[in-house]
Write an enzyme that holds these catalytic residues in place. Sequence first.
Site, PDB file in Angstrom:
ATOM      1  N   LYS A  58     -10.945  40.021  66.020  1.00 16.97           N
ATOM      2  CA  LYS A  58     -10.895  41.484  66.169  1.00 16.97           C
ATOM      3  C   LYS A  58     -12.186  42.134  65.669  1.00 16.97           C
ATOM      4  O   LYS A  58     -12.746  42.995  66.325  1.00 16.97           O
ATOM      5  CB  LYS A  58      -9.701  42.074  65.398  1.00 16.97           C
ATOM      6  CG  LYS A  58      -8.344  41.549  65.854  1.00 16.97           C
ATOM      7  CD  LYS A  58      -7.191  42.295  65.190  1.00 16.97           C
ATOM      8  CE  LYS A  58      -7.128  42.139  63.679  1.00 16.97           C
ATOM      9  NZ  LYS A  58      -6.822  40.770  63.203  1.00 16.97           N
ATOM     10  N   ARG A 117     -15.667  31.248  57.310  1.00 14.97           N
ATOM     11  CA  ARG A 117     -16.308  32.554  57.485  1.00 14.97           C
ATOM     12  C   ARG A 117     -17.102  32.942  56.240  1.00 14.97           C
ATOM     13  O   ARG A 117     -16.660  32.750  55.125  1.00 14.97           O
ATOM     14  CB  ARG A 117     -15.223  33.596  57.760  1.00 14.97           C
ATOM     15  CG  ARG A 117     -15.758  34.996  57.914  1.00 14.97           C
ATOM     16  CD  ARG A 117     -14.779  35.858  58.638  1.00 14.97           C
ATOM     17  NE  ARG A 117     -13.667  36.278  57.805  1.00 14.97           N
ATOM     18  CZ  ARG A 117     -12.746  37.153  58.219  1.00 14.97           C
ATOM     19  NH1 ARG A 117     -12.793  37.657  59.435  1.00 14.97           N
ATOM     20  NH2 ARG A 117     -11.747  37.498  57.425  1.00 14.97           N
ATOM     21  N   ARG A 170      -1.450  35.047  54.793  1.00 16.80           N
ATOM     22  CA  ARG A 170      -1.786  36.141  55.707  1.00 16.80           C
ATOM     23  C   ARG A 170      -1.178  35.894  57.077  1.00 16.80           C
ATOM     24  O   ARG A 170      -0.734  36.817  57.757  1.00 16.80           O
ATOM     25  CB  ARG A 170      -3.308  36.294  55.798  1.00 16.80           C
ATOM     26  CG  ARG A 170      -3.889  36.895  54.512  1.00 16.80           C
ATOM     27  CD  ARG A 170      -5.377  36.688  54.423  1.00 16.80           C
ATOM     28  NE  ARG A 170      -6.122  37.444  55.413  1.00 16.80           N
ATOM     29  CZ  ARG A 170      -7.377  37.164  55.758  1.00 16.80           C
ATOM     30  NH1 ARG A 170      -8.015  36.141  55.208  1.00 16.80           N
ATOM     31  NH2 ARG A 170      -7.996  37.890  56.649  1.00 16.80           N
ATOM     32  N   ARG A 193     -14.960  35.834  51.477  1.00 20.55           N
ATOM     33  CA  ARG A 193     -13.912  36.762  51.059  1.00 20.55           C
ATOM     34  C   ARG A 193     -12.882  36.006  50.234  1.00 20.55           C
ATOM     35  O   ARG A 193     -12.507  34.897  50.582  1.00 20.55           O
ATOM     36  CB  ARG A 193     -13.238  37.367  52.301  1.00 20.55           C
ATOM     37  CG  ARG A 193     -13.914  38.624  52.776  1.00 20.55           C
ATOM     38  CD  ARG A 193     -13.358  39.090  54.089  1.00 20.55           C
ATOM     39  NE  ARG A 193     -11.899  39.254  54.108  1.00 20.55           N
ATOM     40  CZ  ARG A 193     -11.234  39.801  55.129  1.00 20.55           C
ATOM     41  NH1 ARG A 193     -11.884  40.236  56.202  1.00 20.55           N
ATOM     42  NH2 ARG A 193      -9.924  39.915  55.094  1.00 20.55           N
ATOM     43  N   ARG A 216       0.007  47.603  60.973  1.00 16.99           N
ATOM     44  CA  ARG A 216       0.414  46.229  60.723  1.00 16.99           C
ATOM     45  C   ARG A 216       1.914  46.107  60.483  1.00 16.99           C
ATOM     46  O   ARG A 216       2.391  45.002  60.238  1.00 16.99           O
ATOM     47  CB  ARG A 216      -0.296  45.711  59.485  1.00 16.99           C
ATOM     48  CG  ARG A 216      -1.539  44.858  59.778  1.00 16.99           C
ATOM     49  CD  ARG A 216      -2.154  44.554  58.441  1.00 16.99           C
ATOM     50  NE  ARG A 216      -2.932  43.365  58.328  1.00 16.99           N
ATOM     51  CZ  ARG A 216      -4.253  43.327  58.372  1.00 16.99           C
ATOM     52  NH1 ARG A 216      -4.945  44.392  58.677  1.00 16.99           N
ATOM     53  NH2 ARG A 216      -4.893  42.198  58.138  1.00 16.99           N
TER      54      ARG A 216
HETATM   55  P1  AMP Z   1      -8.241  42.444  57.116  1.00 15.73           P
HETATM   56  O1  AMP Z   1      -9.668  42.634  56.771  1.00 15.73           O
HETATM   57  O2  AMP Z   1      -7.792  43.315  58.261  1.00 15.73           O
HETATM   58  O3  AMP Z   1      -7.859  41.002  57.304  1.00 15.73           O
HETATM   59  O4  AMP Z   1      -7.392  42.961  55.843  1.00 15.73           O
HETATM   60  C1  AMP Z   1      -7.496  42.332  54.586  1.00 15.73           C
HETATM   61  C2  AMP Z   1      -6.308  42.687  53.700  1.00 15.73           C
HETATM   62  O5  AMP Z   1      -6.257  44.108  53.500  1.00 15.73           O
HETATM   63  C3  AMP Z   1      -4.944  42.349  54.284  1.00 15.73           C
HETATM   64  O6  AMP Z   1      -4.571  40.995  54.042  1.00 15.73           O
HETATM   65  C4  AMP Z   1      -4.030  43.327  53.541  1.00 15.73           C
HETATM   66  O7  AMP Z   1      -3.786  42.926  52.215  1.00 15.73           O
HETATM   67  C5  AMP Z   1      -4.912  44.569  53.488  1.00 15.73           C
HETATM   68  N1  AMP Z   1      -4.714  45.426  54.684  1.00 15.73           N
HETATM   69  C6  AMP Z   1      -5.608  45.715  55.661  1.00 15.73           C
HETATM   70  N2  AMP Z   1      -5.089  46.523  56.592  1.00 15.73           N
HETATM   71  C7  AMP Z   1      -3.805  46.755  56.201  1.00 15.73           C
HETATM   72  C8  AMP Z   1      -2.721  47.501  56.745  1.00 15.73           C
HETATM   73  N3  AMP Z   1      -2.838  48.167  57.910  1.00 15.73           N
HETATM   74  N4  AMP Z   1      -1.558  47.494  56.061  1.00 15.73           N
HETATM   75  C9  AMP Z   1      -1.401  46.850  54.897  1.00 15.73           C
HETATM   76  N5  AMP Z   1      -2.367  46.110  54.336  1.00 15.73           N
HETATM   77  C10 AMP Z   1      -3.565  46.064  54.969  1.00 15.73           C
END
Ligand code: AMP
Length: 214
Positions: free
Chosen positions: A13, A127, A171, A160, A88
């Site tokens: 994404k 990554r 996740r 990360r 989400r």
């Molecule tokens: P990402 O970079 O999108 O993989 O997000 C990293 C982490 O941020 C996720 O594993 C969640 O802990 C938190 N996070 C990001 N977006 C959301 C969302 N829309 N709702 C809840 N937690 C989020």
Amino acid sequence: MRILLLGPPGAGKGTQANNLIRDYGLVQLSTGDMLRAAVESGTEIGLKAKAVMDAGVLVSDEIVAGIVRERIQQPDCANGFLLDGFPRTQVQAELLDQMLEELNVSLDRVIEFQVNDEAVVRRLSGRRLHQPSGRTYHVEFNPPKEEGRDNVTGEALIQREDDTADTVRNRLNTYYEQTAPLVSYYTEKGDLVSIDGMQSPEEVYTLLRNALPN
Ligand code: AMP
């Protein structure tokens, strides 16, 4: 254009969001990036979110919807935006519907990236990130010119904290339990197109462009 990118972590994404921003001038609304920025600058939201993110589970709907609500009303979003990593959960999807209704706009397309779990684990565990710019690399598929260093600035790359094998599995579970049901939610609304995220980034981008409205 208003687009939503849906798919498990590691589906591509973020990579494809960068292509769309470059070619269509959309504003990227990535809740993951916004939360990481909050963690980095030590705000109250950041302090609350850090442990939750490191464990690979979701930050509360209220917090993420609050930051999206604030951002989506900014003038630069009027020309179009790209939601990446939000919504989400079903509750977030409903809150987004409310925000869009208030702004009197709607999503033009929801794109679902389909990838298999094994690929996700391989993509995420390799990554590497240049935090200041958001540029990403992969130790195997897209290595930087000099190991561990950003191609442009030469600064150190990081991994990360939630890209480690155990957290990646959490996740993924979180995705299947809480986010995957949104595929039916948007299919029923008639906005969703699924694309094969297992191809090369260039091929996925071609599929993605073909899936966008003209
Ligand atoms: P990402 O970079 O999108 O993989 O997000 C990293 C982490 O941020 C996720 O594993 C969640 O802990 C938190 N996070 C990001 N977006 C959301 C969302 N829309 N709702 C809840 N937690 C989020």
